[in-house]
Design a protein around this motif. Structure first.
Motif, PDB file in Angstrom:
ATOM      1  N   THR A   1      29.231   6.810 -16.372  1.00 38.16           N
ATOM      2  CA  THR A   1      27.894   7.109 -17.305  1.00 38.16           C
ATOM      3  C   THR A   1      28.635   5.421 -18.839  1.00 38.16           C
ATOM      4  OG1 THR A   1      26.950   8.782 -17.305  1.00 38.16           O
ATOM      5  CG2 THR A   1      26.177   7.322 -19.091  1.00 38.16           C
ATOM      6  N   SER A   2      29.600   5.584 -18.978  1.00 36.99           N
ATOM      7  CA  SER A   2      30.402   4.892 -19.546  1.00 36.99           C
ATOM      8  C   SER A   2      30.727   3.214 -19.249  1.00 36.99           C
ATOM      9  CB  SER A   2      31.432   5.176 -19.866  1.00 36.99           C
ATOM     10  OG  SER A   2      32.485   4.343 -21.042  1.00 36.99           O
ATOM     11  N   MET A   3      30.487   3.045 -17.896  1.00 40.24           N
ATOM     12  CA  MET A   3      30.550   1.829 -17.601  1.00 40.24           C
ATOM     13  C   MET A   3      29.238   1.354 -17.340  1.00 40.24           C
ATOM     14  SD  MET A   3      34.206   1.986 -14.758  1.00 40.24           S
ATOM     15  CE  MET A   3      33.609   3.884 -13.998  1.00 40.24           C
TER      16      MET A   3
ATOM     17  N   GLU B   1      29.447  15.922 -29.319  1.00 42.01           N
ATOM     18  CA  GLU B   1      30.422  14.017 -29.487  1.00 42.01           C
ATOM     19  C   GLU B   1      29.577  13.469 -28.242  1.00 42.01           C
ATOM     20  OE1 GLU B   1      33.373  12.990 -31.247  1.00 42.01           O
ATOM     21  OE2 GLU B   1      33.838  15.157 -31.918  1.00 42.01           O
ATOM     22  N   MET B   2      30.233  13.859 -27.156  1.00 41.79           N
ATOM     23  CA  MET B   2      29.655  13.643 -25.536  1.00 41.79           C
ATOM     24  C   MET B   2      27.968  13.080 -25.035  1.00 41.79           C
ATOM     25  SD  MET B   2      31.412  11.885 -23.539  1.00 41.79           S
ATOM     26  CE  MET B   2      32.883  12.577 -23.114  1.00 41.79           C
ATOM     27  N   VAL B   3      27.271  13.756 -25.644  1.00 41.93           N
ATOM     28  CA  VAL B   3      25.723  14.037 -25.466  1.00 41.93           C
ATOM     29  C   VAL B   3      25.200  13.160 -26.643  1.00 41.93           C
ATOM     30  CG1 VAL B   3      23.684  15.279 -25.124  1.00 41.93           C
ATOM     31  CG2 VAL B   3      25.863  16.015 -24.542  1.00 41.93           C
ATOM     32  N   TYR B   4      25.396  13.157 -28.110  1.00 42.41           N
ATOM     33  CA  TYR B   4      25.878  12.420 -28.853  1.00 42.41           C
ATOM     34  C   TYR B   4      25.369  10.670 -28.149  1.00 42.41           C
ATOM     35  CZ  TYR B   4      24.880  10.433 -33.701  1.00 42.41           C
ATOM     36  OH  TYR B   4      24.189   9.549 -35.070  1.00 42.41           O
ATOM     37  N   GLU B   5      26.633  10.723 -27.980  1.00 44.09           N
ATOM     38  CA  GLU B   5      27.331   8.839 -27.531  1.00 44.09           C
ATOM     39  C   GLU B   5      26.652   9.165 -26.286  1.00 44.09           C
ATOM     40  OE1 GLU B   5      28.729   5.541 -27.979  1.00 44.09           O
ATOM     41  OE2 GLU B   5      28.895   6.956 -28.713  1.00 44.09           O
ATOM     42  N   PHE B   6      25.754  10.213 -25.375  1.00 43.38           N
ATOM     43  CA  PHE B   6      24.834  10.205 -23.878  1.00 43.38           C
ATOM     44  C   PHE B   6      24.208  11.028 -23.628  1.00 43.38           C
ATOM     45  CE2 PHE B   6      29.845   8.365 -23.505  1.00 43.38           C
ATOM     46  CZ  PHE B   6      29.089   6.405 -23.064  1.00 43.38           C
ATOM     47  N   PRO B   7      23.064  10.407 -24.127  1.00 43.39           N
ATOM     48  CA  PRO B   7      21.873  11.500 -24.635  1.00 43.39           C
ATOM     49  C   PRO B   7      21.831  11.934 -22.720  1.00 43.39           C
ATOM     50  CG  PRO B   7      21.563   9.939 -25.719  1.00 43.39           C
ATOM     51  CD  PRO B   7      22.586   9.291 -25.116  1.00 43.39           C
ATOM     52  N   GLU B   8      21.420  11.103 -21.631  1.00 45.74           N
ATOM     53  CA  GLU B   8      21.759  10.999 -20.522  1.00 45.74           C
ATOM     54  C   GLU B   8      22.323  11.889 -19.486  1.00 45.74           C
ATOM     55  OE1 GLU B   8      23.685   7.038 -20.586  1.00 45.74           O
ATOM     56  OE2 GLU B   8      22.421   8.002 -21.419  1.00 45.74           O
ATOM     57  N   LEU B   9      24.025  12.482 -20.402  1.00 46.22           N
ATOM     58  CA  LEU B   9      24.554  12.879 -20.070  1.00 46.22           C
ATOM     59  C   LEU B   9      24.287  15.053 -20.538  1.00 46.22           C
ATOM     60  CD1 LEU B   9      27.356  11.854 -19.847  1.00 46.22           C
ATOM     61  CD2 LEU B   9      26.873  12.340 -18.206  1.00 46.22           C
TER      62      LEU B   9
ATOM     63  N   GLU C   1      23.262  22.697 -16.604  1.00 50.89           N
ATOM     64  CA  GLU C   1      22.546  21.879 -15.844  1.00 50.89           C
ATOM     65  C   GLU C   1      21.645  21.536 -15.092  1.00 50.89           C
ATOM     66  OE1 GLU C   1      24.589  18.365 -12.631  1.00 50.89           O
ATOM     67  OE2 GLU C   1      25.538  20.310 -12.811  1.00 50.89           O
ATOM     68  N   ALA C   2      21.148  22.616 -15.026  1.00 52.11           N
ATOM     69  CA  ALA C   2      19.884  22.509 -13.603  1.00 52.11           C
ATOM     70  C   ALA C   2      18.363  22.945 -14.673  1.00 52.11           C
ATOM     71  CB  ALA C   2      20.064  23.940 -12.409  1.00 52.11           C
ATOM     72  N   HIS C   3      18.653  23.320 -15.926  1.00 47.13           N
ATOM     73  CA  HIS C   3      17.582  24.262 -16.271  1.00 47.13           C
ATOM     74  C   HIS C   3      16.325  23.208 -16.514  1.00 47.13           C
ATOM     75  CE1 HIS C   3      19.036  22.762 -20.127  1.00 47.13           C
ATOM     76  NE2 HIS C   3      17.526  22.871 -20.800  1.00 47.13           N
ATOM     77  N   TYR C   4      17.184  21.477 -16.728  1.00 43.15           N
ATOM     78  CA  TYR C   4      16.046  20.113 -17.170  1.00 43.15           C
ATOM     79  C   TYR C   4      14.820  20.495 -15.868  1.00 43.15           C
ATOM     80  CZ  TYR C   4      17.792  19.467 -21.096  1.00 43.15           C
ATOM     81  OH  TYR C   4      19.231  19.740 -22.257  1.00 43.15           O
TER      82      TYR C   4
END
Length: 741
Positions: free
Chosen positions: A273-275, A400-408, A431-434
């Motif tokens: 995701t970052s790349m 912090e990670m999801v704040y930076e990358f909401p798609e995660l 993970e699966a509940h979405y």
């Protein structure tokens, strides 16, 4: 017949706009030319970061001459009427022709429009296309009035045939058309003169420009895959990124680099995701370990050092990006492994508003957890685990990670739940509940994940229904149609047996109580227990009124009316979504309507099972013929009941039968009623349809042999009551009156 080549050469066009722009150029030009009378043999549109190109083959050299006849006013009409007709037709009075018609003498005008050269028409259509081009965003530059996505530098527009090449003359804000273009910005910036499309494409290729975006995509993928394979690695597929990168370069040069060892332990999804988001890099993984160990970047030029300098610069920038990701990851892990664990993040969600009318994320989590616990038995999940999973499923929203990358979101929740030592089923549910979020997504099958996924989506739907924020027309800002389809797929693909109506009531009650204070919180659970016991909302209220002291009567009266009405409306929305879902599987809407009309229509698994059996039955010869017999019986019976003002629903007696066909029908109905009833209780709808099939022959024979409206009143009433028996027996399976003949 000439060929047409158009190129609009500009500064870099955003990659996301290129494909649509090429299609818009093709559609607007071809539509305009055809409307003006210029047809063509074939059309193709292309795009690169700096150009939009359109090539037309076998274009007419000129538009055809058109003769049009117009009917005018009557001979002798007032002069003003005749003059108005002459102005509209563009002719003089002496060009009018008088003709006798059944309505008298009428003026007619024959208008001849001479054909026009292709170049003149192309110039008009191209100018209109450029000046009215539908860019999502556009700009003006200099002192001109022209708007384009980026400054437009040149317009190439030529007609070519066996006799040579002709430049179509046109000037737009000082940009005159010509027969020249330019190659790669750095590798071949000189002007190039072209004579037609084949010459144009070949010269661009020599000038380091690959015109076709599909060719650029294929070249990138092939070269990147080859380089990865040579090092024992594997390129991670990313079609969206491939399309975007192909729109960023005119001459793709693929470079493969390594990720610094200090970042290799980051979750592969974080690296990817970052790349992808920050650098537009493709990920390269080790197929043996699944770790992301390398990256692919695509340069827009060849260099004397074969890309070493470019690659080194990219690696430096990437390391800085991944250092941030590593910092977030390590900080989040410390929180997840602390004594409070993920509860620290959940507590922060009390300060995060989900919707201004529906409260905070923390309040929503409480509702989801309560509903997940109630749903758990219906999907075979442990209620305590479902409750626990629902309470941590949204926790990573504060990380912090999801704040930076909401798609995660969700994915990181699983990692953090595992790090916190929570049960694996709980971590998987994070993970699966979405899911599923779209028609191609996989549906969770692990019971705890299914329970939380259902609770999450049902709470969303109940919440927005409670505040009257339902989808309207094509507008669905909160993706409620997608949420409903997700519930449908979760229920059907897991073969879950759950009364949605009851869960709607429960969640609507929670939403109303939490947001409006209609019921004190301590009374909600007692009322929900009564709903579960009685199954009817009104009865539940009546049962609990006396047992809860001090509860305001107005609170009951408001909720007793609002919640069931809203619940019914929400169930109807689900039925509409189910029709769309099943229509794609070949089940007719009227078949679904016939099954929705039956009891238990909030049990989607039962409803679909019934609908599929009925669909199969109606496709058979027995089904088609029985339906016609049923329709005939129902029509005769309905007309008789309207005429007589009575209901013929009982009293049919075999002793009044005058014909063997009547007696046979009595016997067949008696046998089928029991067989159908038993099959429906066992939910064996195929057997129930078989019971109906057994009625086909006796029903056909009855209508062939007897006249229902006999002159003898006793016989007539008996036969009408017998028709009522047909309707009753067949009505056990579905409401066949809703089936279109």
């Amino acid at each position: 017949m000439p060929d047409l080549l158009i190129e609009l050469f500009s500064e870099e066009i955003p990659a996301r706009m290129q494909a649509r722009a090429a299609e818009d150029l093709k559609k607007r030009m071809t539509d305009g030319l055809v409307e003006a009378g210029l047809t063509y043999g074939g059309a193709a549109a292309f795009s690169t970061p700096r150009r939009l190109t359109l090539a037309l083959e076998d274009l007419l050299a000129e538009s055809p001459t058109i003769r049009e006849e117009r009917k005018g006013p009557k001979v002798g009409a007032p002069d003003k009427a005749v003059e108005g007709f002459l102005r509209g037709a563009g002719i003089a009075r002496d060009q009018l022709e008088e003709r006798d018609t059944p309505k008298g003498a009428i003026y007619f005008a024959t208008i001849e429009k001479a054909g026009r050269p292709a170049a003149a028409i192309i110039a008009e259509v191209l100018e209109a296309t450029i000046r009215n081009f539908p860019w999502p965003k556009s700009m003006r530059w200099g002192t001109g009035s022209l708007r384009w996505v980026r400054p437009l530098h040149s317009i190439l527009c030529v007609l070519s045939d066996e006799n040579g090449t002709e430049v179509v003359p046109l000037d737009i804000d000082g940009i005159a058309t010509g027969n020249t273009t330019r190659g790669h910005r750095f590798m071949a910036p000189s002007e190039i003169t072209v004579s037609g499309f084949e010459d144009y494409a070949a010269k661009l290729k020599r000038a380091h420009v690959v015109l076709d975006p599909a060719e650029r995509s294929q070249a990138i993928w092939q070269e990147a895959s080859n380089q990865a394979f040579a090092r024992g690695l594997e390129l991670v597929e990313d079609k969206a990124l491939l399309a975007e990168v192909a729109g960023l370069v005119e001459w793709p040069v693929v470079l493969l680099g390594d990720i610094d060892a200090q970042f290799l332990e980051l979750p592969p999804e974080v690296l990817q995701t970052s790349m992808r988001e920050h650098q537009k890099f493709f990920s390269v993984k080790n197929p043996k370990t699944g770790r992301i160990e390398g990256f692919v970047t695509v340069a827009n030029r060849e260099t004397s050092d074969h890309g070493k300098t470019i690659l080194a610069g990219n690696q430096k920038v990437l390391s800085a990006r991944l250092a941030d990701a590593k910092f977030f990851w390590e900080n989040d892990l410390r929180v997840a492994k602390s004594e409070t664990g993920m509860e620290a993040w959940t507590a922060q969600l009390s300060n995060v508003t989900f919707h201004n009318k529906l409260g905070t994320q923390a309040a929503r989590i409480d509702r989801i957890a309560a509903l997940a616990r109630e749903i758990a038995p219906s999907v075979g999940a442990d209620a305590d685990l479902a409750d626990q999973a629902a309470r941590v499923a949204k926790a990573d929203l504060s990380s912090e990670m999801v704040y930076e990358f909401p798609e995660l979101q969700g994915l990181m929740g699983r990692y953090y739940a595992e790090a916190a030592g929570l049960p694996q089923q709980v971590a998987n549910a994070c993970e699966a509940h979405y899911a599923p979020q779209g028609p191609s997504d996989d549906v969770p099958t692990e019971p705890v994940s299914v329970a939380v996924a259902l609770a999450d989506k049902l709470d969303t739907l109940a919440g927005f229904w409670a505040i009257d924020e339902k989808p309207t027309g094509s507008k669905d800002p909160f993706a409620l149609r997608r949420a409903a389809l997700g519930v449908i797929r979760l229920v059907l693909e897991n073969k879950a047996r759950m009364p949605l109506d009851r869960f709607f009531d429960a969640q609507l009650l929670r939403v109303e109580s939490a947001t409006n204070g209609a019921l004190p919180e301590e009374h909600v659970s007692a009322l929900l227990m009564q709903i579960a016991e009685h199954g009817v909302f009104g009865a539940a209220f009546n049962a609990v009124k006396d047992s809860i002291s001090g509860l305001p009567v107005t609170a009951f009266l408001d909720l007793e009316k609002k919640v069931p009405d809203t619940s019914d409306n929400l169930l109807a929305f689900f039925h509409d979504r189910l029709k769309v879902f099943l229509r794609d599987q070949g089940i007719r809407h009227d078949v679904i309507d016939a099954c929705i009309a039956m009891d238990g229509n909030d049990d989607l698994t039962l409803l679909v099972k019934r609908a599929r059996a009925l669909e199969d039955f109606l496709k058979s010869e027995d089904g088609e013929n029985l339906l016609q017999g049923f329709k005939r019986a129902n029509n005769i019976l309905t007309q008789a009941e309207e005429k007589d003002g009575v209901e013929y629903s009982y009293g049919a007696d075999v002793k009044f039968a005058e014909d063997d066909s009547e007696r046979d029908l009595f016997a067949a109905l008696a046998a089928s009623e029991g067989a159908i009833s038993t099959a429906i209780e066992a939910e064996d709808f195929a057997a129930a349809m078989g019971g109906m099939a057994a009625l086909r022959a006796p029903v056909d024979a009855f209508f062939e042999a007897v006249q229902v409206n006999s002159d003898t009143e006793i016989v007539r009433r008996n036969r009408l009551n017998l028709l009522s028996q047909i309707r009753k027996v067949c009505g056990q399976v579905a409401d066949l009156t809703r089936i279109e003949a």
